[in-house]
Design a protein around this motif. Structure first.
Motif, PDB file in Angstrom:
ATOM      1  N   UNK A 105      12.380   0.478  -5.353  1.00  0.00           N
ATOM      2  CA  UNK A 105      11.089  -0.203  -5.360  1.00  0.00           C
ATOM      3  C   UNK A 105      10.362   0.120  -4.061  1.00  0.00           C
ATOM      4  N   UNK A 106       9.123   0.546  -4.165  1.00  0.00           N
ATOM      5  CA  UNK A 106       8.358   0.865  -2.971  1.00  0.00           C
ATOM      6  C   UNK A 106       8.015  -0.406  -2.207  1.00  0.00           C
ATOM      7  N   UNK A 107       8.346  -0.406  -0.913  1.00  0.00           N
ATOM      8  CA  UNK A 107       8.126  -1.573  -0.063  1.00  0.00           C
ATOM      9  C   UNK A 107       6.855  -1.445   0.751  1.00  0.00           C
ATOM     10  N   UNK A 108       6.618  -0.241   1.254  1.00  0.00           N
ATOM     11  CA  UNK A 108       5.596  -0.086   2.276  1.00  0.00           C
ATOM     12  C   UNK A 108       5.042   1.335   2.253  1.00  0.00           C
ATOM     13  N   UNK A 109       3.757   1.474   2.531  1.00  0.00           N
ATOM     14  CA  UNK A 109       3.127   2.780   2.709  1.00  0.00           C
ATOM     15  C   UNK A 109       2.480   2.825   4.081  1.00  0.00           C
ATOM     16  N   UNK A 110       2.815   3.866   4.853  1.00  0.00           N
ATOM     17  CA  UNK A 110       2.237   4.063   6.184  1.00  0.00           C
ATOM     18  C   UNK A 110       1.288   5.253   6.110  1.00  0.00           C
ATOM     19  N   UNK A 111       0.051   5.051   6.512  1.00  0.00           N
ATOM     20  CA  UNK A 111      -0.947   6.106   6.344  1.00  0.00           C
ATOM     21  C   UNK A 111      -1.708   6.400   7.634  1.00  0.00           C
ATOM     22  N   UNK A 112      -1.015   6.326   8.773  1.00  0.00           N
ATOM     23  CA  UNK A 112      -1.662   6.563  10.060  1.00  0.00           C
ATOM     24  C   UNK A 112      -1.897   8.042  10.350  1.00  0.00           C
ATOM     25  N   UNK A 113      -1.072   8.923   9.800  1.00  0.00           N
ATOM     26  CA  UNK A 113      -1.269  10.354  10.029  1.00  0.00           C
ATOM     27  C   UNK A 113      -2.532  10.833   9.321  1.00  0.00           C
ATOM     28  N   UNK A 114      -3.178  11.813   9.921  1.00  0.00           N
ATOM     29  CA  UNK A 114      -4.427  12.333   9.361  1.00  0.00           C
ATOM     30  C   UNK A 114      -4.256  13.664   8.634  1.00  0.00           C
ATOM     31  N   UNK A 115      -3.033  14.237   8.687  1.00  0.00           N
ATOM     32  CA  UNK A 115      -2.715  15.464   7.963  1.00  0.00           C
ATOM     33  C   UNK A 115      -1.344  15.302   7.306  1.00  0.00           C
ATOM     34  N   UNK A 116      -0.873  16.328   6.635  1.00  0.00           N
ATOM     35  CA  UNK A 116       0.420  16.279   5.957  1.00  0.00           C
ATOM     36  C   UNK A 116       1.523  15.842   6.913  1.00  0.00           C
ATOM     37  N   UNK A 117       2.389  14.957   6.436  1.00  0.00           N
ATOM     38  CA  UNK A 117       3.539  14.525   7.233  1.00  0.00           C
ATOM     39  C   UNK A 117       4.695  15.452   6.896  1.00  0.00           C
ATOM     40  N   UNK A 118       5.151  16.201   7.902  1.00  0.00           N
ATOM     41  CA  UNK A 118       6.092  17.288   7.676  1.00  0.00           C
ATOM     42  C   UNK A 118       7.532  16.830   7.642  1.00  0.00           C
ATOM     43  N   UNK A 119       7.895  15.852   8.500  1.00  0.00           N
ATOM     44  CA  UNK A 119       9.290  15.450   8.564  1.00  0.00           C
ATOM     45  C   UNK A 119       9.486  14.081   9.177  1.00  0.00           C
ATOM     46  N   UNK A 120      10.722  13.564   9.016  1.00  0.00           N
ATOM     47  CA  UNK A 120      11.126  12.261   9.543  1.00  0.00           C
ATOM     48  C   UNK A 120      12.493  12.426  10.198  1.00  0.00           C
TER      49      UNK A 120
END
Length: 208
Positions: A105-120
């Motif tokens: 179940x999706x808990x949270x969406x983080x959208x602070x980056x302004x371009x593609x998020x490449x890795x974690x």
């Protein structure tokens, strides 16, 4: 048991009896990675020739039965990590990071980056980082609160890895490799390369 991917299938190998127990039915496209979650679940990240499955991933139980297909990202998923052995982190070309519970179940969406998020990458101290084509490294706590943002490079970041404790190394298309301390500015920089840097190997605590 050892579970591994082969083409479009999952194989379950019984170590005690030294035999292949079963070949699981087709799960989608080419299997890229498999993770364990709470020793009960397996996350399978797949891709077919047309990229159809790259914006979703699969959650299976310990017997490798499909629980559900997790969808939410609007573009390719670039990385998947397990957080605290109970949640799933994903990042995508849709510029978001998403946090899922162990039931998918999706808990949270983080959208602070302004371009593609490449890795974690995940620290052991309840912190994780993300890096993006927007040239930043962002540090988050496990609840998704932004802790710090580093404007890291002058070009695309090709990778970020945790060295130890609070130290991370980043390398970039701008020909530099940089050593950072979490929540602080960079500690050191190597700019002797003449081309983009694609990776590194840690030789010791003081050498890479």
């Amino acid at each position: 048991k050892i579970i591994f991917g082969r083409n479009h299938y999952l194989d379950v190998y019984d170590i005690e009896n030294d035999e292949l127990k079963s070949v699981i039915t087709r799960v989608g496209g080419n299997i890229e990675n498999i993770w364990t979650l709470n020793n009960d679940f397996i996350v399978v990240f797949t891709e077919d020739l047309y990229g159809e499955f790259r914006n979703s991933f699969r959650l299976l139980d310990k017997d490798v039965n499909l629980i559900r297909i997790l969808r939410g990202h609007e573009d390719y998923i670039n990385d998947v990590k397990i957080l605290n052995d109970k949640n799933i982190l994903t990042c995508s070309n849709d510029r978001t990071i998403r946090l899922w519970d162990n039931e998918g179940i999706e808990i949270l969406t983080l959208n602070d980056h302004t371009e593609s998020v490449t890795g974690i990458e995940v620290f052991s101290n309840e912190i994780f980082l993300s890096y993006s084509r927007d040239r930043t490294i962002r540090f988050w706590d496990n609840d998704g609160n932004l802790q710090n943002t580093l404007i890291a490079h002058n070009d695309i970041i090709n990778g970020v890895k945790i060295l130890k404790d609070t130290d991370v190394v980043s390398y970039s298309k701008d020909h530099t490799l940089k050593l950072w301390n979490f929540m602080q500015h960079k500690k050191n920089e190597c700019n002797s390369h003449k081309g983009l840097i694609n990776g590194y190997i840690k030789l010791s605590d003081t050498k890479i």
